[in-house]
Design an enzyme around this catalytic site. Structure first.
Site, short mmCIF file in Angstrom:
data_model
loop_
_atom_site.label_atom_id
_atom_site.label_comp_id
_atom_site.label_asym_id
_atom_site.label_seq_id
_atom_site.Cartn_x
_atom_site.Cartn_y
_atom_site.Cartn_z
N ARG A 148 0.81 -1.21 0.00
CA ARG A 148 0.00 0.00 0.00
C ARG A 148 0.85 1.27 0.00
NH1 ARG A 148 -4.54 -1.34 1.45
NH2 ARG A 148 -3.48 -2.98 2.57
N THR A 149 1.78 1.35 0.92
CA THR A 149 2.58 2.56 1.04
C THR A 149 3.44 2.77 -0.21
OG1 THR A 149 2.63 2.24 3.41
CG2 THR A 149 4.23 3.77 2.53
N LYS A 192 23.74 -9.27 -0.02
CA LYS A 192 25.18 -9.56 -0.09
C LYS A 192 25.92 -9.08 1.15
CE LYS A 192 24.90 -8.82 -5.06
NZ LYS A 192 24.94 -7.72 -6.01
N ARG A 202 11.49 2.41 3.58
CA ARG A 202 10.81 1.58 4.59
C ARG A 202 11.83 0.54 5.04
NH1 ARG A 202 5.51 -1.08 5.78
NH2 ARG A 202 4.87 1.10 5.66
N HIS A 254 5.78 6.52 11.16
CA HIS A 254 5.28 6.41 9.80
C HIS A 254 4.58 7.74 9.50
CE1 HIS A 254 3.85 4.87 6.14
NE2 HIS A 254 3.01 3.94 6.53
#
Lengths: 155, 302
Positions: free
Chosen positions: B51-52, B80, B101, B129
């Site tokens: 969604r974000t 890695k 995020r 957020h």
């Protein structure tokens, strides 16, 4: 216990610093915050000494060692009532209290296991916030979580 | 706000918040503009979030910007063993703004200190957020006409829900009266109650969703997650007692709107979806306008 007896337990120093009124349970944290374990000077300490104010206190005597305010203030988090006596020629020439700093860098671990500082190579920064009249809380600059100085782990 | 990272909702003053919401309102009226031409936005999603991420990418695309990035850590060099610092230092060379995020708390603040370009936090673990909070504020202001003096009900997981905590802090600038409804084990942590007391704001706590929702201007529902409970039976019992159903809304105010950060599981019954007081899907759309406003104001375009 009389003052006379205490002096016998922890021998006097000619020149240097005496840190008194450390809560006995935090002695070793104070030692590691100040990095005394790697200091090549004569250091004596006593712990579990009786104290009217703290119940049990510890004391550290450091020969030929003097602290800058910004360094000694780091111990204010766990030993807010610590007193410094500066000794010259066996006499106390200056007395100082410790002051809680506003910000502390790179001394303590953040209590939050999911904080970036515990998972990547990032130095910790905390803001020192008043919790109540006696105690402070440490707010992590990164994860914004609160760590109690009582539980804090020193690097 | 130009060139300033947005990491925590507390980075924005009341004036900053108002500016973003005003700008979002402009974008809602005119959502397709070529403002981000020749701009490259990096979307670094070390943890998946459909969604974000799609909301950010939609915002950039509609403004004719370009996007580079990854949608999970499996498709990044983290696999890695690269450090976050090195990833940010590198991506820093390729774009004008980073949207990030990450599952670790504080990672976005750290990234903003390492990067020369601004960073927008799209969620750092359970911490912050802020773009969700701004779209929540936009939705509240749009439906109520104001952010001042509202009666806001927060229902569900108030202990772990980061959207709840950020919204509470942001709304405390606007003389809000709060009502908290949650199971005992998911009550709002004391630090947030102390925060409200310091600000001189009123709040009430309840265990049950009852008639008192009739005073609400906004009901903000959150998901109660299974993993928060040590006893699965307790979870089953609890989850069914924090469900909003259509017949519970009969006595509520005309202006009242129901918000939810989504995804929803069962805490809002589907029979509420058709009620004109439900607003959660429009709220998701508002996210696009709000993110347009955030990106363009940080890039100094608006």
């Amino acid at each position: 216990m009389s003052d006379q007896k205490k002096k016998l337990l922890v021998s006097a120093i000619e020149n240097g610093t005496v840190i008194d009124h450390i809560p006995a349970n935090h002695l070793f944290k104070v030692i590691s915050i100040l990095g005394l374990d790697s200091l090549k000077k004569q250091i004596t300490f006593g712990t579990n000494l009786e104290s009217k104010k703290l119940g049990h206190k510890a004391i550290i005597k450091l020969s030929e060692v003097y602290f800058k305010d910004e360094d000694i203030n780091k111990i204010a988090l766990i030993a807010p009532h610590a007193k410094l006596n500066i000794i010259h020629n066996f006499k106390v020439t200056d007395k100082r209290d410790v002051q809680v700093p506003e910000k502390i860098k790179g001394i303590a671990k953040c209590g939050n296991p999911k904080c970036i500082t515990n998972n990547d190579n990032v130095n910790t920064i905390f803001y020192v916030l008043p919790k109540d009249s006696e105690k402070v809380a440490l707010k992590c600059h990164y994860c914004e979580k609160i760590t109690d100085p009582e539980d804090m782990e020193v690097f | 706000m130009k060139n300033r990272s947005l990491i925590s909702i507390n980075d924005y003053s009341k004036e900053d918040i108002t500016k973003v919401l005003d700008l979002a309102e402009e974008f809602e009226k005119n959502p397709t503009q070529s403002l981000l031409e020749n701009k490259v936005i990096g979307t670094l999603f070390f943890e998946p979030s459909t969604r974000t991420r799609l909301s950010f990418e939609s915002a950039v695309n509609r403004l004719n910007g370009r996007i580079i990035g990854f949608a999970s850590k499996d498709s990044s060099s983290v696999q890695k063993g690269e450090s976050l610092k090195d990833t940010i230092k590198t991506v820093n060379n390729y774009c004008d703004l980073i949207v990030m995020r990450h599952p670790l708390e504080g990672s976005a603040r750290f990234a903003s200190e390492v990067a020369d370009i601004p960073v927008v936090n799209a969620g750092d673990g359970a911490n912050q957020h802020p773009t969700q909070t701004l779209l929540d504020l936009y939705s509240i202001r749009k439906t109520q006409g104001t952010l001042e003096n509202l009666n806001v009900f927060l229902i569900g997981d108030l202990k772990y829900g980061r959207t709840v905590h950020s919204l509470l802090m942001a709304m405390s600038n606007f003389n809000t009266t709060f009502n908290f409804i949650s199971p005992e084990e998911l009550k709002l942590p004391d630090e947030y109650k102390m925060y409200l007391q310091d600000k001189g704001l009123e709040y009430e706590e309840h265990i049950d969703i009852t008639d008192n929702i009739n005073n609400a201007d906004i009901i903000y529902m959150t998901r109660i997650q299974r993993e928060r409970f040590s006893d699965p039976m307790e979870y089953e019992k609890t989850k069914n007692s924090y469900v909003l159903k259509n017949d519970m809304l009969d006595g509520t105010k005309e202006n009242m709107k129901i918000l939810h950060p989504l995804p929803r599981v069962n805490e809002i019954h589907e029979d509420v979806d058709e009620n004109k007081k439900s607003y959660y899907f429009t709220q998701a759309l508002n996210g696009v306008y709000t993110r347009m406003a955030i990106i363009t104001s940080i890039l100094g375009i608006k």
